[in-house]
Design an enzyme around this catalytic site. Structure first.
Site, mmCIF file in Angstrom:
data_model
loop_
_atom_site.group_PDB
_atom_site.id
_atom_site.type_symbol
_atom_site.label_atom_id
_atom_site.label_comp_id
_atom_site.label_asym_id
_atom_site.label_seq_id
_atom_site.Cartn_x
_atom_site.Cartn_y
_atom_site.Cartn_z
ATOM 1 N N CYS A 42 0.783 -1.338 0.040
ATOM 2 C CA CYS A 42 0.015 0.078 -0.051
ATOM 3 C C CYS A 42 0.915 1.084 -0.007
ATOM 4 O O CYS A 42 0.748 2.127 -0.897
ATOM 5 C CB CYS A 42 -0.945 -0.073 1.209
ATOM 6 N N HIS B 153 -2.709 6.542 4.197
ATOM 7 C CA HIS B 153 -1.767 5.465 4.312
ATOM 8 C C HIS B 153 -0.485 5.932 4.081
ATOM 9 O O HIS B 153 0.403 5.169 3.833
ATOM 10 C CB HIS B 153 -2.103 4.282 3.844
#
Length: 573
Positions: free
Chosen positions: A102, A158
């Site tokens: 990610c 993130h």
């Protein structure tokens, strides 16, 4: 590295007319008796007597953990009629690369820089790490703001949040609504970092959005995007929306109505996963409808991209590609991607042009009217002409990554790397048709989608198709996209060339930023939510950051003059 190929000027790329055509058209239709149009609308600049077309509205949609085989047009068992139609009417990117996990994909999208140039080359940013996107990086939304865009982000961030300066609203987005960590409950927005360390993670701007819990995130984020579209004037200012779905990342959660079409799937995890993908497909339909309803569509560019490969243990599928999320096999890094736009010159086609996630930065800045000076130093290329017109991609090479902190392969050595590169180090690069992997690339099996999860964990850990004690692989990825035929022994000449390229890139790498976890981040100490816990005035303790371990073995590298002179001549291969 090949020099950047400049994109066309935004006005030409977006109108499809030459400058002479515009002037001729103006001459034929200009009404000499009409009021002075410049005085009536002084905000719009003119070329001759006609207004310069406004840069396009850009809607970038990213899904999380959606595998290569998790979309209808790849003959999947998952139904995605909306995504299929948008891709069929646009340009499918079938030689498109992302990163295997990610944070790296998101950082490369938003900076246009390889991980080795941001210090984020190892793993992800964990919730308690005092780490985030480096402050010296000018982000894509910041560049678009400079070019007059209204910028908005909805969904998963993130990219770190230990300081307020790390937040999306401080990194180029006018508004933000979403979750800051890597994974939360789709309804309650609780996210955990280990046992007992859980907190609420849904944010409106820089505040905690307590009142929004209970609503399914895919639906909640879609409603927010539609609200942005409904309240913005598409004629007054170009819009950039980064919609970063948390779907289809675990936990596998979905509204009941989406699972009924998949009750025949025996793999229960895949059944749930498919329901989540269908919810995303419906969300994209609703967003596309809003673009048409509110007057954006004709001057819009819609980009769809995954962030990494699918995780078969959680219902995803990369079949027939090798490997999975978290690996440098094609299943971890070959992404789903397409562009849909009325502004495309050549539509309804499949593009085999080499494209990497770093390329969106200079491509979108170019579409927005920015010049090359705004993208100096990035690792991406402006690939709009390759996508829109079918021209050759300016990209010839991709550094997938060099991770000096990843577990070193016990059988790797400098000797096995021909004295050029320590093959214990996890690294991967593609140049032309060739792809090289060293170290431990990760789980390397081929996993058909019908295989049931629930087998003993030892079964999943087997790499049944790779030879033991091996630390170098070479594939002709154009002819063998499934990575079944290792050519490293047959083509040592190519191996040496690509090892030399790894050495070249490693010399440009910055130290790895992977700090120890900070106990002050515990949500229990911060009102029950994941929020910034370090004051902006507090200096970063850079001494606590790991320096890249590659320094130890790098000192041992003794490149011969012949090795140093090796160059990659892609046209010769």
């Amino acid at each position: 590295r090949a020099p950047h190929v400049t994109g066309t000027m935004a006005t030409t790329a977006l109108t499809g007319f030459s400058m002479m055509s515009l002037l001729s058209l103006g001459y034929l239709t200009w009404d000499l008796m009409s009021p002075n149009q410049v005085e009536n609308d002084p905000e719009k600049p003119f070329i001759g007597r006609f207004p310069v077309p406004q840069p396009p509205h850009i809607i970038f949609i990213m899904t999380d953990d959606q595998g290569f085989n998790d979309i209808g047009y790849h003959s999947s068992d998952i139904r995605t009629p909306v995504l299929d139609k948008l891709a069929a009417d646009g340009v499918k990117l079938e030689n498109y690369y992302i990163q295997p996990i990610c944070t790296p994909s998101r950082s490369q999208f938003i900076t246009g820089r390889y991980q080795i140039h941001t210090g984020l080359q190892h793993s992800i940013i964990r919730p308690r790490q005092p780490n985030c996107l480096p402050f010296d990086q000018v982000t894509l939304p910041q560049r678009l703001q400079e070019l007059g865009y209204s910028t908005h982000m909805v969904g998963k961030w993130h990219l770190g949040f230990y300081k307020k300066e790390c937040l999306p609203t401080r990194r180029g987005f006018d508004t933000y609504f979403g979750s800051l960590t890597g994974s939360v409950n789709y309804y309650t927005y609780d996210g955990c970092d280990g046992s007992g360390l859980c907190g609420f993670d849904l944010h409106e701007g820089e505040s905690v959005a307590w009142g929004q819990s209970g609503k399914y995130s895919t639906h909640l984020y879609t409603r927010r995007v539609r609200k942005i579209l409904a309240t913005h004037d598409p004629q007054s200012q170009p819009l950039f929306i980064f919609l970063s779905f948390q779907a289809v990342h675990t936990p596998l959660q979905y509204p009941d109505e989406y699972i009924y079409p998949y009750l025949g799937l025996e793999n229960v995890a895949r059944r749930k996963y498919a329901a989540m993908v269908s919810a995303v497909d419906e969300a994209v339909r609703n967003i596309t409808y809003a673009l048409r309803k509110y007057g954006y569509y004709q001057n819009s560019v819609i980009i769809f991209s995954t962030d990494n490969g699918g995780q078969p243990l959680s219902g995803g599928s990369n079949w027939p590609l090798r490997g999975r999320k978290g690996t440098y096999w094609e299943g971890g890094i070959r992404g789903l991607g397409f562009v849909h736009s009325p502004l495309l010159r050549k539509k309804r086609r499949v593009s085999k042009s080499l494209v990497h996630i770093t390329d969106w930065y200079p491509t979108l800045v170019g579409l927005a009217g920015g010049d090359e000076s705004l993208t100096e130093g990035v690792d991406g290329y402006n690939v709009w002409e390759a996508i829109s017109e079918g021209k050759e991609s300016p990209r010839l090479e991709i550094l997938h990554n060099i991770d000096p902190l990843y577990n070193h392969a016990h059988t790797g050595s400098l000797q096995k790397g021909y004295g050029i590169w320590n093959t214990a180090i996890q690294a991967s690069i593609r140049a032309g048709d060739w792809k090289l992997l060293t170290g431990d690339p990760g789980y390397g099996d081929w996993i058909p989608p019908q295989i049931l999860p629930g087998f003993p964990s030892s079964w999943w850990k087997q790499e049944r198709h790779t030879r033991p004690r091996k630390t170098v692989w070479l594939f002709n990825i154009s002819g063998d996209p499934y990575e079944r035929y290792d050519l490293s022994e047959q083509r040592p000449d190519v191996v040496k060339q690509l090892l030399a390229r790894l050495v070249y890139y490693n010399r440009t790498a910055v130290p790895v930023r992977y700090p120890s976890e900070d106990p002050r981040a515990d949500p229990y100490l911060n009102g029950g939510a994941w929020v910034p816990w370090v004051g902006d005035e507090e200096e970063d303790n850079w001494g606590s950051f790991f320096q890249k371990k590659s320094m130890d073995w790098k000192k041992k590298l003794k490149l011969s003059k012949s090795a140093c002179s090796i160059s990659v001549r892609i046209t010769d291969w």
